[in-house]
Design a protein around this motif. Structure first.
Motif, PDB file in Angstrom:
ATOM      1  N   ALA A   1      -7.171  15.395  19.980  1.00  0.00           N
ATOM      2  CA  ALA A   1      -6.010  14.699  20.539  1.00  0.00           C
ATOM      3  C   ALA A   1      -5.712  13.445  19.725  1.00  0.00           C
ATOM      4  N   PRO A   2      -4.446  13.174  19.427  1.00  0.00           N
ATOM      5  CA  PRO A   2      -3.266  14.012  19.672  1.00  0.00           C
ATOM      6  C   PRO A   2      -3.133  15.100  18.614  1.00  0.00           C
ATOM      7  N   ARG A   3      -3.116  16.339  19.020  1.00  0.00           N
ATOM      8  CA  ARG A   3      -3.213  17.474  18.109  1.00  0.00           C
ATOM      9  C   ARG A   3      -2.085  17.514  17.094  1.00  0.00           C
ATOM     10  N   ARG A   4      -0.908  17.047  17.479  1.00  0.00           N
ATOM     11  CA  ARG A   4       0.240  17.170  16.574  1.00  0.00           C
ATOM     12  C   ARG A   4       0.105  16.284  15.338  1.00  0.00           C
ATOM     13  N   PHE A   5      -0.807  15.311  15.350  1.00  0.00           N
ATOM     14  CA  PHE A   5      -0.942  14.375  14.245  1.00  0.00           C
ATOM     15  C   PHE A   5      -2.193  14.606  13.388  1.00  0.00           C
ATOM     16  N   TRP A   6      -3.162  15.354  13.896  1.00  0.00           N
ATOM     17  CA  TRP A   6      -4.421  15.513  13.168  1.00  0.00           C
ATOM     18  C   TRP A   6      -4.305  16.531  12.035  1.00  0.00           C
TER      19      TRP A   6
ATOM     20  N   THR B   1       5.707  13.050  11.015  1.00  0.00           N
ATOM     21  CA  THR B   1       6.619  14.126  10.612  1.00  0.00           C
ATOM     22  C   THR B   1       5.921  15.417  10.216  1.00  0.00           C
ATOM     23  N   GLY B   2       4.631  15.349   9.877  1.00  0.00           N
ATOM     24  CA  GLY B   2       3.909  16.527   9.403  1.00  0.00           C
ATOM     25  C   GLY B   2       4.088  16.834   7.937  1.00  0.00           C
ATOM     26  N   LEU B   3       4.720  15.938   7.179  1.00  0.00           N
ATOM     27  CA  LEU B   3       4.952  16.173   5.753  1.00  0.00           C
ATOM     28  C   LEU B   3       3.659  16.100   4.945  1.00  0.00           C
ATOM     29  N   PRO B   4       3.593  16.798   3.793  1.00  0.00           N
ATOM     30  CA  PRO B   4       2.399  16.731   2.950  1.00  0.00           C
ATOM     31  C   PRO B   4       2.421  15.520   2.026  1.00  0.00           C
ATOM     32  N   GLY B   5       1.239  14.992   1.716  1.00  0.00           N
ATOM     33  CA  GLY B   5       1.141  13.860   0.805  1.00  0.00           C
ATOM     34  C   GLY B   5      -0.167  13.850   0.044  1.00  0.00           C
ATOM     35  N   ILE B   6      -0.101  13.417  -1.206  1.00  0.00           N
ATOM     36  CA  ILE B   6      -1.280  13.278  -2.074  1.00  0.00           C
ATOM     37  C   ILE B   6      -1.495  11.802  -2.353  1.00  0.00           C
ATOM     38  N   SER B   7      -2.750  11.378  -2.310  1.00  0.00           N
ATOM     39  CA  SER B   7      -3.152  10.038  -2.731  1.00  0.00           C
ATOM     40  C   SER B   7      -3.886  10.166  -4.053  1.00  0.00           C
ATOM     41  N   MET B   8      -3.419   9.412  -5.083  1.00  0.00           N
ATOM     42  CA  MET B   8      -4.084   9.478  -6.385  1.00  0.00           C
ATOM     43  C   MET B   8      -3.958   8.135  -7.087  1.00  0.00           C
ATOM     44  N   ARG B   9      -4.944   7.832  -7.899  1.00  0.00           N
ATOM     45  CA  ARG B   9      -4.973   6.546  -8.581  1.00  0.00           C
ATOM     46  C   ARG B   9      -3.973   6.504  -9.734  1.00  0.00           C
ATOM     47  N   PHE B  10      -3.318   5.338  -9.861  1.00  0.00           N
ATOM     48  CA  PHE B  10      -2.480   5.128 -11.039  1.00  0.00           C
ATOM     49  C   PHE B  10      -2.524   3.670 -11.505  1.00  0.00           C
ATOM     50  N   GLY B  11      -3.472   2.898 -11.007  1.00  0.00           N
ATOM     51  CA  GLY B  11      -3.536   1.510 -11.432  1.00  0.00           C
ATOM     52  C   GLY B  11      -4.811   0.826 -11.011  1.00  0.00           C
ATOM     53  N   THR B  12      -4.918  -0.441 -11.403  1.00  0.00           N
ATOM     54  CA  THR B  12      -6.091  -1.263 -11.116  1.00  0.00           C
ATOM     55  C   THR B  12      -5.617  -2.674 -10.792  1.00  0.00           C
ATOM     56  N   SER B  13      -6.213  -3.268  -9.766  1.00  0.00           N
ATOM     57  CA  SER B  13      -5.845  -4.632  -9.396  1.00  0.00           C
ATOM     58  C   SER B  13      -6.470  -5.625 -10.365  1.00  0.00           C
ATOM     59  N   LYS B  14      -6.014  -6.858 -10.298  1.00  0.00           N
ATOM     60  CA  LYS B  14      -6.574  -7.897 -11.175  1.00  0.00           C
ATOM     61  C   LYS B  14      -8.038  -8.154 -10.870  1.00  0.00           C
TER      62      LYS B  14
END
Length: 475
Positions: A214-219, A423-436
């Motif tokens: 729960a909530p199933r629609r978001f997991w 919304t249920g949309l797909p998303g990818i998390s990937m590195r593209f940088g480095t902080s100071k």
């Protein structure tokens, strides 16, 4: 079985695809691979505290996998390759304690569907990884197994709720793993440790055998790794209905990220707000750099806005819906238990006021407006590039932040990720940088519903650009 080092990298820093090929060609044995990762766990886990249980069956499973190789048996795509699993996901005959003393000693009788599919592909369950109590917070800390540290800087968090998984993969304790995501929980931790993760379209991967529901629609449940090709492989193995999770009904085909691309240049928008809350300038610059990198190789890329996100703040919408729905599961779990078995987040969540039925209905309608807003956006574009987190990994225990001159509480770290759960949309998390300060910065690639092939393809392009340009150092 030659060596513990391949192309100057130790076995424990090879990705799963490479390990599978090395095993298939008999350059290394499954036993050698498993032992390399067990040694790595022994060496670094005391400081990082990402792994909470090591599977006693791993060595024996590796020996059986090695015998199959030597016999010339048909091998699965992950044959002999270790994988790890967040400790909210059921694993047959191996502790699954959900980050709580309430579930201490709990041993499931069956694997979650996602775990079973990894094993069917030849993967070997190596370890269970840490999480916040009941999977509910953006730091991985609990009364049962303690706090997980970020391998890049032990004074910082690797995030939550799949923070143990992200830290284990980043530190070389596992090449590939499974996490879960309610609002941020595979994408945020990946950003805090610089690995990659996928939250697929809701329902694409069954949640069977995972608590809480729960909530199933978001997991969601999703793969976490160190390469986009590993995400692609894992998703191809995990996706599809199992006849048990009623949300998992999609039979949409999936390929390696090329067969379903449009017959024209991809159209990609990028944004860091408004609609997500404040964003640190380094993070915003990283999103813009990713967009410009894609534009430089011939894709159509431009800055965009999504008005629906400005009208209805997705984080507020999410909170008004999910708090109401998750409370019964929490109350059932803690019924009859002593107060010292319950950690701060469960207490906090249960102390929140119930959403009125009027506000609940309003929030449901707002969620529909946000969904419609994305649908309108995707009439004209194939993907969206945003930030994952508004700041790089923060120090342990911080609950307030000043971001771009605005003071916000820790829940605002979910501002750019939670719209995809609403919304249920797909998303990818990937590195593209480095902080100071030397911490990873990830970007988020968002696609249309069931368009995982497209965003995996775009992610592979960004990954190639990073490799060519040498954009960041390894751990």
């Amino acid at each position: 079985m030659k060596t513990q080092t391949i192309n100057s990298e130790p076995l424990f820093f090879q990705d799963a695809t490479t390990l599978a090929e090395l095993i298939r060609t008999k350059e290394v044995s499954p036993v050698e691979v498993i032992k390399a990762h067990l040694d790595r766990i022994e060496a670094v886990n005391p400081a990082v505290n990402a792994v909470v249980v090591v599977a006693d069956s791993a060595i024996e499973a590796a020996k059986k996998a090695e015998a199959a190789v030597m016999r010339g048996d048909k091998l699965g795509p992950l044959h002999g390759v270790p994988f790890s699993v967040k400790d909210s996901i059921d694993t047959e005959n191996i502790l699954t304690q959900r980050g709580s003393p309430i579930f201490k000693g709990r041993i499931p009788d069956n694997d979650a569907t996602s775990v079973a599919r990894m094993k069917t592909a030849g993967g070997i369950l190596l370890a269970k990884t840490n999480l916040p109590e009941f999977s509910y917070w953006i730091e991985s800390d609990n009364l049962l197994s303690g706090r997980t540290n970020n391998p890049w800087d032990l004074t910082r968090t690797p995030g939550g709720s799949s923070g143990g998984e992200s830290a284990a993969i980043a530190a070389g304790m596992s090449p590939l793993g499974l996490g879960t995501d309610l609002a941020i929980s595979v994408r945020g931790p990946a950003a805090q440790t610089g690995i990659v993760s996928l939250k697929a379209t809701h329902g694409r991967i069954p949640m069977t055998g995972i608590w809480p529901r729960a909530p199933r629609r978001f997991w969601h449940v999703g793969p976490m790794a160190r390469s986009i090709r590993d995400l692609t492989l894992a998703f191809s193995l995990l996706a599809g209905p199992d006849g048990k999770d009623a949300y998992s009904t999609s039979t949409t085909l999936f390929d390696n990220g090329s067969g379903f691309l449009p017959y024209r240049p991809l159209r990609i928008g990028w944004m860091v707000g408004p609609g997500f809350g404040p964003v640190d300038s380094e993070v915003a610059a990283t999103v813009k750099a990713a967009a410009e990198a894609l534009k430089s190789i011939g894709l159509f890329v431009e800055p965009v806005g999504i008005p629906a996100l400005e009208k209805d703040f997705a984080l507020d919408v999410f909170n008004r819906i999910h708090v109401m729905e998750m409370k019964p599961a929490f109350r059932e779990a803690i019924a009859g238990r002593s107060d010292n078995e319950i950690y701060k987040m469960a207490k906090t969540m249960l102390s929140l006021p119930d959403t009125s039925i009027t506000d609940f209905i309003d929030a449901e309608q707002a969620a529909e407006r946000i969904r419609d807003g994305y649908a309108e956006y995707f009439k004209d574009y194939d993907a969206l590039i945003t930030h994952v987190l508004p700041i790089p990994a923060h120090k342990h225990g911080e609950t307030e932040f000043v971001i771009d001159g605005q003071k916000v509480d820790a829940t605002y770290l979910q501002g750019a990720t939670v719209p995809l759960n609403v919304t249920g949309l797909p998303g990818i998390s990937m590195r593209f940088g480095t902080s100071k300060e030397g911490m990873p910065i990830n970007v988020q690639i968002v696609g249309k519903w069931s368009a995982e092939s497209t965003i995996l393809h775009i992610a592979s392009l960004l990954e190639s650009i990073s490799a060519v340009r040498g954009l960041y150092a390894k751990l």
